[in-house]
Design a protein around this motif. Structure first.
Motif: not given
Length: 467
Positions: A263-290
């Motif tokens: 839980r702590v490692d996932v919460e503190t992992l650096p994450f940039d949505l734009t970079d992730w979308q470029v890497e995966t080729g996705t247009f958006d990141a919908p999913g379970e709210a919260g």
């Protein structure tokens, strides 16, 4: 044509042109889902047996199944009391559509800007080669490995591992191990060292809806006939609610919270949505709210539609009302969900959403799999975390794997804890066109694995004891 030699090698010289070796294997089109490629899958198994023997394994052989062959190898440790490590992966590859590939042909590997392109370079031939490179480094100053090494590399993973259970049952003695390592997973990035500590399970199913005995001409019945495609879309829409939660009855009842380290490692992992979308080729990141994207990927279950079919695809669809429509569904599960219970929940959900005027058929795949979490306090996980930290020169975080792996199945069959180690990255385009692997990821992986083999004899369970 030979490829340039790897320029960033593990701690000791590889002793051969490792990239050429991987490229030779990638040239074998071991597509398990294509019956016309069955001989190629067999050639792939034979190639791997020879590579294992060149590495030093005194026993390396093809294990036949009723389908496509697996490969088994064993190299006893110098110390007969040393623990045994079983490495699982697969040598078959996903299907290809050559017309979609732009960088190179699927089975014509090409080195470009630090990446090797080709089907199987990352999933999972590259991962297996990292193990061989690491072992060659490990035994360079030894007569035998510090642990007893066993490999089980199956040839049907991409078609659901339909004969894996038979292999595990028929060869239980050969596969006995103190620790199992699944090498069919991903890293987070080359900048953030990570160790996968949990994998999701999966349930796949095919849902078919029929609204008539045959396809209908809309000019004769439009507005007064049941449309199977419309009904199927209605059902698919109801698989999740407006907050992104799956609507199967009881689906979340068994979902366990992640352990404190994860839980702590996932919460503190650096994450940039734009970079992730470029890497995966996705247009958006919908999913379970919260929940953040990493939390959704590794700690939350999900439902996906993998394929929709309706009507004729070999002729114009003008004026047609399809009699039948089908959807392939995929549910990803997390600890402590059970695949058989989720399959029952799906059946109950469908029973509660049926309407008069339609016939419904649900087929759940026999290759469903349970999620698995590596025991967080097991010394082998600590040894692997130290090894990855050593390879990267920075502390390694724990993450999950968004896909499924036979961790629970292997844990039950071998009565041993399962670790996960991979060299894939989110941008490697598994199962898509232009699959690739970062050479640096392979080399860092080999370095980490070589260090792990040094640590496991003292960091694993006592000889002959199960954790």
């Amino acid at each position: 044509m030979s490829l340039p030699r790897i320029t960033t090698a593990p701690d000791a010289a590889l002793g051969q042109d490792a990239l050429d070796e991987l490229a030779d294997w990638v040239r074998i089109a071991s597509v398990s889902s294509d019956p016309d490629r069955a001989d190629d899958v067999r050639r792939s198994a034979g190639w791997l047996v020879e590579a294992l023997r060149r590495t030093g394994f005194p026993r390396a052989e093809v294990w036949e199944t009723e389908g496509l062959p697996a490969v088994y190898a064993c190299w006893p440790a110098a110390d007969p009391g040393a623990p045994a490590l079983l490495v699982y992966s697969h040598h078959d590859v996903h299907a290809v559509d050559p017309s979609e590939w732009q960088v190179t042909e699927p089975f014509s590997p090409l080195l470009r800007e630090g990446r090797l392109h080709g089907r199987g370079t990352s999933d999972a031939k590259g991962q297996i080669m990292s193990h061989l490179w690491a072992l060659r480094t490990h035994v360079a100053q030894r007569t035998a490995p510090a642990v007893t090494l066993k490999y089980l590399i199956e040839g049907e993973e991409e078609v659901g591992s339909v004969h894996l259970a038979d292999l595990l049952s028929e060869h239980a003695g050969d596969l006995d191990a103190d620790v199992v390592m699944v090498s069919d997973s991903m890293l987070w990035s080359l900048d953030e060292p990570t160790v996968c500590a949990t994998v999701r399970g999966s349930v796949t199913a095919s849902l078919t809806v029929r609204g008539a005995e045959r396809d209908l001409h809309s000019g004769a019945v439009s507005g007064a006939a049941a449309n199977a495609a419309v009904e199927l879309c209605r059902l698919v829409d109801r698989l999740s609610d407006e907050s992104g939660r799956v609507t199967l009855p009881g689906f979340y009842d068994a979902v366990a919270a992640p352990g404190p380290r994860l839980r702590v490692d996932v919460e503190t992992l650096p994450f940039d949505l734009t970079d992730w979308q470029v890497e995966t080729g996705t247009f958006d990141a919908p999913g379970e709210a919260g929940f953040t994207v990493p939390e959704r990927l590794w700690t939350r279950p999900s439902a996906e539609v993998a394929r929709l079919t309706a009507g004729r695809t070999d002729a114009p669809a003008l004026g047609l009302i399809p009699a039948e429509a089908s959807a392939d569904l995929l549910f990803r599960l997390v600890p402590e969900q059970r695949a058989d219970q989720v399959a029952d929940q799906l059946r109950a959900w469908l029973a509660g959403h049926q309407r008069p005027g339609f016939a419904y058929d649900l087929e759940v795949s026999s290759t469903i799999s349970d999620p698995y979490r590596t025991p967080p306090d097991h010394p082998a996980l600590a040894a692997l975390t130290r090894a990855v930290s050593h390879a990267y020169g920075a502390p390694a975080r724990h993450i999950g794997n968004g896909g499924a792996a036979p961790g629970a199945q292997l844990a039950r069959a071998c009565d041993a804890p399962v670790l996960f180690f991979g060299t894939g990255l989110p941008g490697d385009r598994w199962h898509g066109p232009d699959e690739r692997v970062e050479i640096q990821a392979l080399c860092l992986g080999a370095r980490a694995l070589a260090h792990f083999l040094d640590e496991l004899p003292t960091g694993g369970p006592p000889a002959g004891q199960k954790p």
